[in-house]
Design an enzyme around this catalytic site. Structure first.
Site, PDB file in Angstrom:
ATOM      1  N   SER A 116       1.364  -1.276   0.197  1.00 52.45           N
ATOM      2  CA  SER A 116      -0.260  -0.012   0.049  1.00 52.45           C
ATOM      3  C   SER A 116       0.766   0.827   0.009  1.00 52.45           C
ATOM      4  O   SER A 116       1.990   1.153   0.410  1.00 52.45           O
ATOM      5  CB  SER A 116      -0.860   0.010   1.252  1.00 52.45           C
ATOM      6  OG  SER A 116      -1.241   1.363   1.171  1.00 52.45           O
ATOM      7  N   LYS A 170      -4.713  -6.884   3.529  1.00 53.53           N
ATOM      8  CA  LYS A 170      -4.541  -5.440   2.424  1.00 53.53           C
ATOM      9  C   LYS A 170      -6.204  -5.530   1.727  1.00 53.53           C
ATOM     10  O   LYS A 170      -6.049  -4.154   2.214  1.00 53.53           O
ATOM     11  CB  LYS A 170      -3.612  -6.465   1.403  1.00 53.53           C
ATOM     12  CG  LYS A 170      -3.756  -4.767  -0.097  1.00 53.53           C
ATOM     13  CD  LYS A 170      -3.229  -3.370   0.443  1.00 53.53           C
ATOM     14  CE  LYS A 170      -3.534  -2.031  -0.149  1.00 53.53           C
ATOM     15  NZ  LYS A 170      -3.502  -2.273  -1.429  1.00 53.53           N
ATOM     16  N   HIS A 173      -7.346  -3.735   4.486  1.00 49.43           N
ATOM     17  CA  HIS A 173      -6.911  -2.425   4.024  1.00 49.43           C
ATOM     18  C   HIS A 173      -7.381  -1.036   3.648  1.00 49.43           C
ATOM     19  O   HIS A 173      -8.154   0.111   3.311  1.00 49.43           O
ATOM     20  CB  HIS A 173      -5.053  -2.046   4.389  1.00 49.43           C
ATOM     21  CG  HIS A 173      -4.775  -0.882   4.072  1.00 49.43           C
ATOM     22  ND1 HIS A 173      -5.478  -0.534   2.451  1.00 49.43           N
ATOM     23  CD2 HIS A 173      -3.899  -0.005   4.088  1.00 49.43           C
ATOM     24  CE1 HIS A 173      -4.506   0.396   2.381  1.00 49.43           C
ATOM     25  NE2 HIS A 173      -3.489   1.638   3.770  1.00 49.43           N
ATOM     26  N   ASN A 174      -7.979  -1.786   2.429  1.00 48.81           N
ATOM     27  CA  ASN A 174      -8.191  -1.390   1.814  1.00 48.81           C
ATOM     28  C   ASN A 174     -10.374  -0.915   1.526  1.00 48.81           C
ATOM     29  O   ASN A 174     -10.527   0.021   1.332  1.00 48.81           O
ATOM     30  CB  ASN A 174      -8.263  -1.977   0.341  1.00 48.81           C
ATOM     31  CG  ASN A 174      -7.676  -1.725  -0.197  1.00 48.81           C
ATOM     32  OD1 ASN A 174      -5.830  -1.008   0.106  1.00 48.81           O
ATOM     33  ND2 ASN A 174      -7.572  -1.375  -1.592  1.00 48.81           N
ATOM     34  N   GLU A 177      -9.651   1.697   4.193  1.00 50.15           N
ATOM     35  CA  GLU A 177      -9.850   3.148   2.670  1.00 50.15           C
ATOM     36  C   GLU A 177     -10.536   3.902   2.136  1.00 50.15           C
ATOM     37  O   GLU A 177     -11.385   5.182   2.859  1.00 50.15           O
ATOM     38  CB  GLU A 177      -8.412   2.378   2.392  1.00 50.15           C
ATOM     39  CG  GLU A 177      -8.163   3.693   0.927  1.00 50.15           C
ATOM     40  CD  GLU A 177      -7.102   2.530  -0.024  1.00 50.15           C
ATOM     41  OE1 GLU A 177      -6.125   2.750   0.354  1.00 50.15           O
ATOM     42  OE2 GLU A 177      -7.789   3.229  -1.192  1.00 50.15           O
TER      43      GLU A 177
END
Ligand code: 6PG
Length: 466
Positions: A116, A170, A173-174, A177
């Site tokens: 990222s 990840k 995480h997105n 986000e």
């Protein structure tokens, strides 16, 4: 991304062999940035593989999905036992689990790595979330840690867990986000349509917010975007951009995975849906003309700006709490020992959701603490408790003004849902039992029951189907 990661590796003293299907891209990189370090130009995949030291470490940066499988298929016959293929794209964790299984049967390591930080992060230090075998990390770890972002000198890279764990983390995480950006958007809209504050003035407010509790990369760049004026029209940049948000898939995947895990990531889900709704431009045009607003005139006090800040902070906390809770559930499902303090530590620098808050989250999950929910950690319970009155005022005002705040509102509903002694799920269970004999449990004892609704309404012990 691939070119910038290669440059980052070269700048850190690694010799990097380069290969691209389109030779001109390799030559372009060498022409512009050959001075970054030692590169080896190769034309064919055979030449590329032959240029690598053993065990070979092949970093694949192609579009997620079929292109990854296509590259693997071409590489496998050229590789030897112990070699490592690294997928640094945003691949779906289920694909990574499958690929790792297939390749480990052939004696190769396959490592799905979440990276990222966008283009800039790839070049100057991204946050790196590697999955795959622990053995492969022994070979890859030092290199990945070296090129990663650093937080107070600590690398934002550490082994996450086996097979698809890196890509799973990840993906979440997105998802966070998405929620982070949506709550910023809701705050912007409330300040614009609710308090009548123009983008340039808002840029100052966001800049100010960035010096406190909300300090983060996304708040920082919000100020930059809001301050920008369109050169062509002289209007605020945000006013000339089509208000329909796209997505490449990771937010959607987070929600699909959460639904399968039974994880209530309401903030992330509402963010994905908000992008979907924004894209229904035809329906929105009809609705604007035909549907009644039923709004009220509300006197928005000066204190509203700070209320919005607090609502933004509280909703953001909920999204992080939900994302981390989802990681806990995934750990159980996939047999990954996910260390939430370590994961939070990797997100403190380099990545898109980097924020001051993440250092506190890391502390909250320090070994021995590990709250079941982030909101139960004393510091966060207090922080969100302090923000609740303002949060309620903002959600109520938004509803009266007709300003959609899907994440502010649903996060407050989640908070209240968690908090309440009794939920109407009891009634849901009653209804399910009446129409489908789905059974229920009683609050005053063990066992599973069914009421004979169509007969004398007596209660019988039943086989658990709920
Ligand atoms: C990152 C970003 C990066 C990318 C997203 C965008 O961490 O560097 O998350 O991976 O910007 O995939 O996703 P959407 O196009 O779905 O918004």
């Amino acid at each position: 991304m691939g070119a910038n990661l290669a440059r980052n590796l070269a700048r850190n003293g690694y010799t990097v062999a380069l290969h691209n299907r389109t030779q001109a891209k390799t030559d372009d990189l060498l022409a512009k940035h050959g001075g970054d370090g030692n590169f080896v130009r190769t034309e064919t995949l055979e030449e590329f593989v032959a240029a690598l030291e053993r065990p070979r470490r092949v970093l694949v940066m192609v579009k997620a999905g079929a292109p990854v499988d296509a590259v693997i298929e071409q590489l496998v016959p050229l590789l030897e036992e112990g070699d490592i293929i690294i997928d640094g794209g945003n691949s779906l964790y289920l694909d990574t689990i499958r690929r790792e299984k297939e390749l480990s049967a052939k004696g190769l390591h396959f490592v799905g790595v979440g990276v990222s930080g966008g283009e800039e992060g790839a070049l100057n230090g991204p946050s790196i979330m590697p999955g795959g075998s622990k053995e492969s990390y022994a070979s890859l770890g030092p290199m990945l840690e070296k090129i990663s972002a650093k937080y107070n000198g600590e690398p934002c890279c550490a082994w996450i867990e086996t097979d698809g764990a890196g890509h799973f983390v990840k993906m979440v995480h997105n998802g966070i986000e998405y929620a982070d950006m949506q709550v910023i958007g809701e705050a912007y809209e409330l300040l614009r349509s609710g308090a009548g504050i123009e983008p340039a003035e808002q840029a100052e407010i966001f800049r100010q917010w960035n010096t406190g509790q909300l300090n983060s990369f996304l708040i920082e760049i919000t100020a930059e975007v809001l301050a920008h004026t369109d050169a062509k029209t002289g209007k605020p940049f945000v006013d000339v951009v089509v208000d329909s948000a796209g997505q490449k898939g990771t937010g959607r995947w987070t929600v699909i995975a959460a639904l399968e895990l039974g994880s209530p990531v309401t903030g992330i889900a509402e963010s994905v849906f908000a992008r979907g709704l924004s894209s229904q431009r035809d329906q929105r045009a009809v609705a604007e003309q035909t549907l009644v607003a039923g709004t009220e005139d509300v006197d928005v006090p000066e204190s509203f700006v700070d209320d919005v800040r607090q609502a933004l902070y509280a909703s953001k906390l909920v999204s992080y709490a939900q994302g981390l809770d989802m990681l806990n559930l995934a750990g159980k499902q996939y047999d990954w020992d996910l260390k939430l303090d370590r994961i939070a530590s990797l997100w403190r620098a380099g990545c898109i959701i980097r924020a001051e808050l993440l250092d506190d989250i890391m502390q909250a999950y320090a070994p021995g603490n590990e709250p079941e929910n982030l909101l139960f950690a004393p510091a966060f319970a207090k922080a969100i408790g302090d923000a609740v009155p303002a949060w309620r005022r903002v959600v109520a005002t938004a509803a009266r003004l007709g300003i959609p705040t899907p994440v502010f509102s649903s996060s407050l509903a989640y908070y209240d849902g968690l908090r309440r002694d009794r939920l109407p799920a009891a009634l849901t269970q009653g209804l399910r039992d009446l129409f489908g004999a789905h059974t229920y449990h009683r609050i005053d004892g063990e066992g599973t029951f069914h009421t004979l609704w169509g007969e004398d309404k007596s209660e019988i012990e039943a086989v658990d189907t709920h």
